[in-house]
Design a protein around this motif. Structure first.
Motif, PDB file in Angstrom:
ATOM      1  N   ALA A  74       0.722  -1.366   0.057  1.00  0.00           N
ATOM      2  CA  ALA A  74       0.120  -0.017   0.102  1.00  0.00           C
ATOM      3  C   ALA A  74       0.901   1.346   0.057  1.00  0.00           C
ATOM      4  O   ALA A  74       0.557   2.340  -0.703  1.00  0.00           O
ATOM      5  N   ALA A  75       1.903   1.363   0.779  1.00  0.00           N
ATOM      6  CA  ALA A  75       2.853   2.357   1.018  1.00  0.00           C
ATOM      7  C   ALA A  75       3.599   2.691  -0.223  1.00  0.00           C
ATOM      8  O   ALA A  75       3.737   3.757  -0.807  1.00  0.00           O
ATOM      9  N   LEU A  76       4.034   1.540  -0.940  1.00  0.00           N
ATOM     10  CA  LEU A  76       4.768   1.568  -2.315  1.00  0.00           C
ATOM     11  C   LEU A  76       3.832   2.155  -3.238  1.00  0.00           C
ATOM     12  O   LEU A  76       4.385   3.145  -4.068  1.00  0.00           O
ATOM     13  N   PHE A  77       2.637   1.795  -3.544  1.00  0.00           N
ATOM     14  CA  PHE A  77       1.897   2.185  -4.593  1.00  0.00           C
ATOM     15  C   PHE A  77       1.500   3.785  -4.085  1.00  0.00           C
ATOM     16  O   PHE A  77       1.445   4.481  -4.969  1.00  0.00           O
ATOM     17  N   ALA A  78       1.300   4.018  -3.121  1.00  0.00           N
ATOM     18  CA  ALA A  78       0.908   5.352  -2.510  1.00  0.00           C
ATOM     19  C   ALA A  78       2.283   6.268  -2.799  1.00  0.00           C
ATOM     20  O   ALA A  78       1.899   7.484  -3.334  1.00  0.00           O
ATOM     21  N   GLY A  79       3.374   5.858  -2.667  1.00  0.00           N
ATOM     22  CA  GLY A  79       4.529   6.609  -2.836  1.00  0.00           C
ATOM     23  C   GLY A  79       4.690   6.867  -4.187  1.00  0.00           C
ATOM     24  O   GLY A  79       5.213   8.183  -4.691  1.00  0.00           O
ATOM     25  N   PHE A  80       4.216   5.926  -5.186  1.00  0.00           N
ATOM     26  CA  PHE A  80       4.375   6.120  -6.373  1.00  0.00           C
ATOM     27  C   PHE A  80       3.327   7.340  -7.108  1.00  0.00           C
ATOM     28  O   PHE A  80       3.875   8.135  -7.686  1.00  0.00           O
ATOM     29  N   LEU A  81       2.135   7.013  -6.796  1.00  0.00           N
ATOM     30  CA  LEU A  81       0.907   7.975  -7.144  1.00  0.00           C
ATOM     31  C   LEU A  81       1.115   9.267  -6.482  1.00  0.00           C
ATOM     32  O   LEU A  81       1.093  10.180  -7.136  1.00  0.00           O
ATOM     33  N   ASP A  82       1.708   9.390  -5.508  1.00  0.00           N
ATOM     34  CA  ASP A  82       1.785  10.879  -4.532  1.00  0.00           C
ATOM     35  C   ASP A  82       3.005  11.552  -5.309  1.00  0.00           C
ATOM     36  O   ASP A  82       2.690  12.872  -5.696  1.00  0.00           O
ATOM     37  N   THR A  83       4.025  10.883  -5.782  1.00  0.00           N
ATOM     38  CA  THR A  83       5.150  11.349  -6.613  1.00  0.00           C
ATOM     39  C   THR A  83       4.458  11.923  -7.951  1.00  0.00           C
ATOM     40  O   THR A  83       5.117  13.154  -8.329  1.00  0.00           O
ATOM     41  N   LEU A  84       3.777  11.381  -8.610  1.00  0.00           N
ATOM     42  CA  LEU A  84       3.338  11.580  -9.933  1.00  0.00           C
ATOM     43  C   LEU A  84       2.311  12.692  -9.814  1.00  0.00           C
ATOM     44  O   LEU A  84       2.145  13.752 -10.642  1.00  0.00           O
ATOM     45  N   ALA A  85       1.237  12.513  -8.917  1.00  0.00           N
ATOM     46  CA  ALA A  85      -0.104  13.183  -8.887  1.00  0.00           C
ATOM     47  C   ALA A  85      -0.477  13.557  -7.612  1.00  0.00           C
ATOM     48  O   ALA A  85      -1.651  14.446  -7.477  1.00  0.00           O
ATOM     49  N   GLY A  86       0.095  13.014  -6.471  1.00  0.00           N
ATOM     50  CA  GLY A  86      -0.706  13.724  -5.328  1.00  0.00           C
ATOM     51  C   GLY A  86      -1.785  12.573  -4.852  1.00  0.00           C
ATOM     52  O   GLY A  86      -2.172  11.586  -5.605  1.00  0.00           O
ATOM     53  N   GLY A  87      -2.105  12.609  -3.601  1.00  0.00           N
ATOM     54  CA  GLY A  87      -3.301  11.645  -3.472  1.00  0.00           C
ATOM     55  C   GLY A  87      -2.955  10.343  -2.668  1.00  0.00           C
ATOM     56  O   GLY A  87      -3.719   9.617  -2.457  1.00  0.00           O
ATOM     57  N   GLY A  88      -1.652  10.389  -2.118  1.00  0.00           N
ATOM     58  CA  GLY A  88      -1.190   8.869  -1.672  1.00  0.00           C
ATOM     59  C   GLY A  88      -1.784   8.558  -0.385  1.00  0.00           C
ATOM     60  O   GLY A  88      -1.943   7.410  -0.092  1.00  0.00           O
ATOM     61  N   GLY A  89      -2.125   9.689   0.308  1.00  0.00           N
ATOM     62  CA  GLY A  89      -2.846   9.510   1.595  1.00  0.00           C
ATOM     63  C   GLY A  89      -4.101   8.764   1.406  1.00  0.00           C
ATOM     64  O   GLY A  89      -4.776   8.162   2.487  1.00  0.00           O
ATOM     65  N   LEU A  90      -4.883   8.985   0.324  1.00  0.00           N
ATOM     66  CA  LEU A  90      -6.043   8.154  -0.050  1.00  0.00           C
ATOM     67  C   LEU A  90      -5.978   6.726   0.433  1.00  0.00           C
ATOM     68  O   LEU A  90      -6.806   5.910   0.291  1.00  0.00           O
TER      69      LEU A  90
END
Length: 252
Positions: free
Chosen positions: A17-33
């Motif tokens: 979950a954290a890996l996927f969130a870190g990837f998305l957050d870097t590209l577009a934000g919203g990893g906290g979702l």
């Protein structure tokens, strides 16, 4: 919070979950979702989930921020003062969340996410460089950046998207400039909030450390992809993440 023993299955789930969130957050934000619900599913109480989320998110944003600075995507002299006010704003927000009723955010956040998503959906990508800033650098530094920092200290999801939107609208930054700068500022707000949660001892370290590793890996991968992906696809990803966060808040 003390360090707890957790199962290998739960550890794997939180790492992914954290890996996927870190990837998305870097590209577009919203990893906290992704990470906040994951922590809640793991049985972490709300304040502990918020605190532990800041710990693991700090590693992800620090990784992407370091990559932005190291490769010259963002100049230190341009963001050094912004980093300070973002940090201070987050400290204030993290202190406020200890004492205030955050119910009002249930109204403010969906509206902000809706505006962000619509903006990135409808604004053109051509002639980005020709726009004039709508706000002076001084006003942007004094009001906009610390305000977003306060929000991140209080709750957090969507902060990266809000920083990107602010850079585009207020300072006429290109999409990639705004996105890269947002990583630096989001790192500052995460660390500012983290200091407060460390003081109050609300972090669940066993879970947080596992997720920190996942965040770092995801952010590292995304940092190498950020300037190689078409702006159109990045904009679409921002819209998708804003829509997903909006749906979550409305349905909640």
């Amino acid at each position: 919070m003390e360090i707890l023993n957790i199962s290998s299955e739960l550890a794997t789930f939180l790492f992914v979950a954290a890996l996927f969130a870190g990837f998305l957050d870097t590209l577009a934000g919203g990893g906290g979702l992704i990470t906040l619900p994951a922590l809640m599913m793991a049985g972490v109480p709300p304040m502990g989930a918020l605190a532990t989320n800041k710990l693991q998110a700090s590693m992800g944003t620090a990784t992407s921020a370091l990559m932005m600075l190291r490769h010259g995507r963002v100049k230190w002299k341009v963001v050094n003062c912004l980093i300070i006010v973002a940090f201070i704003g987050a400290v204030v927000g993290a202190l406020l969340v200890q004492i205030i009723n955050t119910d009002m955010l249930e109204v403010i956040i969906p509206v902000a996410l809706c505006i962000t998503g619509i903006y990135f959906l409808l604004t053109p990508t051509k002639n980005e460089e020709n726009k004039q800033p709508k706000l002076s650098s001084v006003s942007y530094q004094k009001y906009i950046v610390p305000a977003i920092g306060v929000y991140d200290g209080i709750l957090g999801p969507g902060t990266g998207s809000f920083f990107t939107l602010a850079g585009r609208v207020c300072r006429a930054q290109t999409f990639l400039q705004a996105t890269a700068t947002a990583k630096i500022l989001n790192c500052a707000t995460n660390i500012g909030s983290l200091f407060v949660f460390l003081f109050f001892g609300q972090i669940l370290w066993s879970i947080g450390i596992i997720m920190m590793v996942g965040q770092s890996v995801g952010a590292w991968i995304a940092s190498h992809c950020l300037f190689r992906i078409s702006i159109i696809y990045l904009r679409i990803l921002v819209v998708i993440m804003c829509t997903a966060m909006l749906i979550r808040y409305v349905s909640h």
